[in-house]
Write a protein that holds these residues in place. Sequence first.
Motif, short mmCIF file in Angstrom:
data_model
loop_
_atom_site.label_atom_id
_atom_site.label_comp_id
_atom_site.label_asym_id
_atom_site.label_seq_id
_atom_site.Cartn_x
_atom_site.Cartn_y
_atom_site.Cartn_z
N TYR A 137 17.38 -1.95 5.43
CA TYR A 137 16.83 -0.85 4.62
C TYR A 137 15.88 -1.39 3.56
O TYR A 137 14.78 -0.83 3.35
N GLU A 138 16.29 -2.45 2.89
CA GLU A 138 15.45 -2.97 1.82
C GLU A 138 14.12 -3.50 2.36
O GLU A 138 13.07 -3.36 1.72
N LEU A 139 14.14 -4.08 3.56
CA LEU A 139 12.89 -4.51 4.18
C LEU A 139 12.03 -3.30 4.53
O LEU A 139 10.80 -3.31 4.29
N LEU A 140 12.61 -2.26 5.10
CA LEU A 140 11.85 -1.06 5.42
C LEU A 140 11.17 -0.51 4.18
O LEU A 140 9.98 -0.16 4.18
N ARG A 141 11.90 -0.44 3.10
CA ARG A 141 11.35 0.09 1.85
C ARG A 141 10.16 -0.75 1.38
O ARG A 141 9.14 -0.20 0.94
N ARG A 142 10.29 -2.06 1.49
CA ARG A 142 9.19 -2.92 1.06
C ARG A 142 7.99 -2.80 2.00
O ARG A 142 6.83 -2.84 1.55
N LEU A 143 8.24 -2.67 3.29
CA LEU A 143 7.12 -2.51 4.23
C LEU A 143 6.30 -1.27 3.92
O LEU A 143 5.07 -1.25 4.13
N TRP A 144 6.96 -0.22 3.46
CA TRP A 144 6.24 1.01 3.13
C TRP A 144 5.65 1.00 1.72
O TRP A 144 4.76 1.79 1.42
N SER A 145 6.15 0.13 0.86
CA SER A 145 5.70 0.11 -0.53
C SER A 145 4.68 -0.98 -0.82
O SER A 145 3.95 -0.91 -1.82
N GLU A 146 4.63 -2.02 0.02
CA GLU A 146 3.80 -3.19 -0.25
C GLU A 146 2.90 -3.49 0.93
O GLU A 146 3.20 -3.16 2.08
N GLU A 147 1.80 -4.15 0.64
CA GLU A 147 0.92 -4.69 1.67
C GLU A 147 0.89 -6.20 1.57
O GLU A 147 1.26 -6.78 0.55
N ASN A 148 0.49 -6.85 2.65
CA ASN A 148 0.42 -8.32 2.68
C ASN A 148 1.76 -8.92 2.28
O ASN A 148 1.84 -9.84 1.46
N LEU A 149 2.79 -8.42 2.90
CA LEU A 149 4.16 -8.76 2.50
C LEU A 149 4.60 -10.09 3.09
O LEU A 149 4.46 -10.33 4.29
N ASP A 150 5.17 -10.94 2.24
CA ASP A 150 5.91 -12.12 2.68
C ASP A 150 7.39 -11.83 2.48
O ASP A 150 7.80 -11.36 1.41
N TRP A 151 8.18 -12.12 3.52
CA TRP A 151 9.61 -11.77 3.45
C TRP A 151 10.41 -12.72 4.32
O TRP A 151 9.94 -13.16 5.38
N ALA A 152 11.64 -13.03 3.87
CA ALA A 152 12.57 -13.81 4.69
C ALA A 152 13.97 -13.27 4.45
O ALA A 152 14.34 -12.93 3.32
N GLY A 153 14.74 -13.18 5.53
CA GLY A 153 16.11 -12.68 5.43
C GLY A 153 16.98 -13.33 6.48
O GLY A 153 16.60 -14.32 7.12
N GLU A 154 18.15 -12.74 6.70
CA GLU A 154 19.13 -13.33 7.61
C GLU A 154 19.03 -12.81 9.03
O GLU A 154 19.32 -13.54 9.99
N PHE A 155 18.64 -11.55 9.22
CA PHE A 155 18.84 -10.89 10.51
C PHE A 155 17.58 -10.73 11.36
O PHE A 155 17.65 -10.17 12.44
N ARG A 156 16.45 -11.22 10.90
CA ARG A 156 15.25 -11.20 11.74
C ARG A 156 14.33 -12.32 11.28
O ARG A 156 14.52 -12.92 10.23
N ALA A 157 13.29 -12.60 12.09
CA ALA A 157 12.35 -13.67 11.76
C ALA A 157 11.60 -13.33 10.47
O ALA A 157 11.37 -12.16 10.16
N PRO A 158 11.19 -14.37 9.72
CA PRO A 158 10.43 -14.11 8.48
C PRO A 158 9.10 -13.40 8.78
O PRO A 158 8.57 -13.47 9.90
N LEU A 159 8.57 -12.77 7.76
CA LEU A 159 7.27 -12.11 7.85
C LEU A 159 6.30 -12.80 6.90
O LEU A 159 6.68 -13.18 5.78
N LYS A 160 5.07 -12.94 7.33
CA LYS A 160 4.05 -13.59 6.50
C LYS A 160 2.80 -12.74 6.49
O LYS A 160 2.20 -12.46 7.53
N ASN A 161 2.45 -12.27 5.29
CA ASN A 161 1.20 -11.52 5.09
C ASN A 161 1.12 -10.30 6.01
O ASN A 161 0.12 -10.07 6.69
N VAL A 162 2.18 -9.50 6.02
CA VAL A 162 2.29 -8.36 6.93
C VAL A 162 1.97 -7.05 6.22
O VAL A 162 2.51 -6.77 5.14
N THR A 163 1.13 -6.25 6.84
CA THR A 163 0.88 -4.88 6.41
C THR A 163 1.05 -3.99 7.64
O THR A 163 0.26 -4.08 8.59
N THR A 164 2.08 -3.17 7.66
CA THR A 164 2.29 -2.30 8.82
C THR A 164 1.33 -1.12 8.78
O THR A 164 1.00 -0.60 7.71
N LEU A 165 0.91 -0.70 9.95
CA LEU A 165 0.00 0.43 10.09
C LEU A 165 0.55 1.40 11.12
O LEU A 165 1.18 0.99 12.10
#
Length: 356
Positions: A137-165
């Motif tokens: 949920y927290e990743l979903l919220r950030r994907l919709w609130s931020e652009e060029n997102l860098d993220w790392a967590g436990e349950f999926r591969a890290p994201l680097k400079n991601v902006t969903t469209l």
Amino acid sequence: MKFSVLSLIGHAPHPLTGELPSPADRFAEVVETGVAAERLGFDGYAVGERHAGPFLSSSPTVVLGALAARTTRIRLLTGVTVVAILDPVRVAEDYATLTQLARGRVELVVGKGAEAGHFDLFGLDEDRQWDLQAEKYELLRRLWSEENLDWAGEFRAPLKNVTTLPRPYGGLPRIWHGSATSRNSPELAARHGDPLFTANAVQPRAAYAELIAYYRERYAAYGHDPAGARVAAGSGGLLIADSDRQAVARYKELYEARVAQTFQPHLAGRTGYNTPFRTIESAIADGPQLIGGPQQIIDKILGYHEVYGHDLQSVTVDGFGLGHAEQLETLQRFAEEIAPVVRREAPSTLWEPPRP
């Protein structure tokens, strides 16, 4: 009070006749019911998400897309989006697309889901369900609130400079948290300042009242204005007759046959799966089901409102085995005989434009 209609798109044989409509016919009924709900003045229409059991709601975005094309005003919700088993990137893309198609009329209700089998289906550990829910949920919220997102967590591969469209229409949609039995969902909702949608489906009122009280307490503890703690409530089904006695006479066999049909013996003893209200009389007296004459249903909703302070009441008409024509008749009676009284007695500013 605002009102929405929920369909889980159940697809089990009729509990008395054994009849089973084709999937195509069942989907057509769901879409036509949503169109009718808008015409009758309901404020929202929700489609569930299930991946186990006799349901056709495995792809709610597709169904809601069909509804977006057939409606212009009514809000489109989920009930619930099972974030715990899904890829947040895919959720962000799919539902942002839906917000664009519906021009901002979409709101999510997120949760871990009420089916015990879907974690195995998606190769996930059910013992980690709440960790999965929180992180995704927290990743979903950030994907919709931020652009060029860098993220790392436990349950999926890290994201680097991601902006969903696409980006969501009008910014971050309102996201409710579905709550049935655990304090985890109220806690997550309170932490983020999000609204709570209590299932209010199979347990006594006191159980849901406890979760709502906990949510409001934690909402304020996180520093949010208590006035912003919105709450919605479901119901265990809607059956309207001219009087309480006629409701029992008309629906007793149907109600009790459906309860027997949906009983899950392997989940006996687990809270929130099997209703304890196995007779229609007990459901009317003590259950969350809205069954009876119009005044009895009005009194029950207002009784819940007195305890819950909720802004939105959800109703379900396709859960017991009513024919489609009777479902539409039931919604019309609710819209004409029940909703106006409850709206007057329990007004809400939810979905109202701000005053100048």
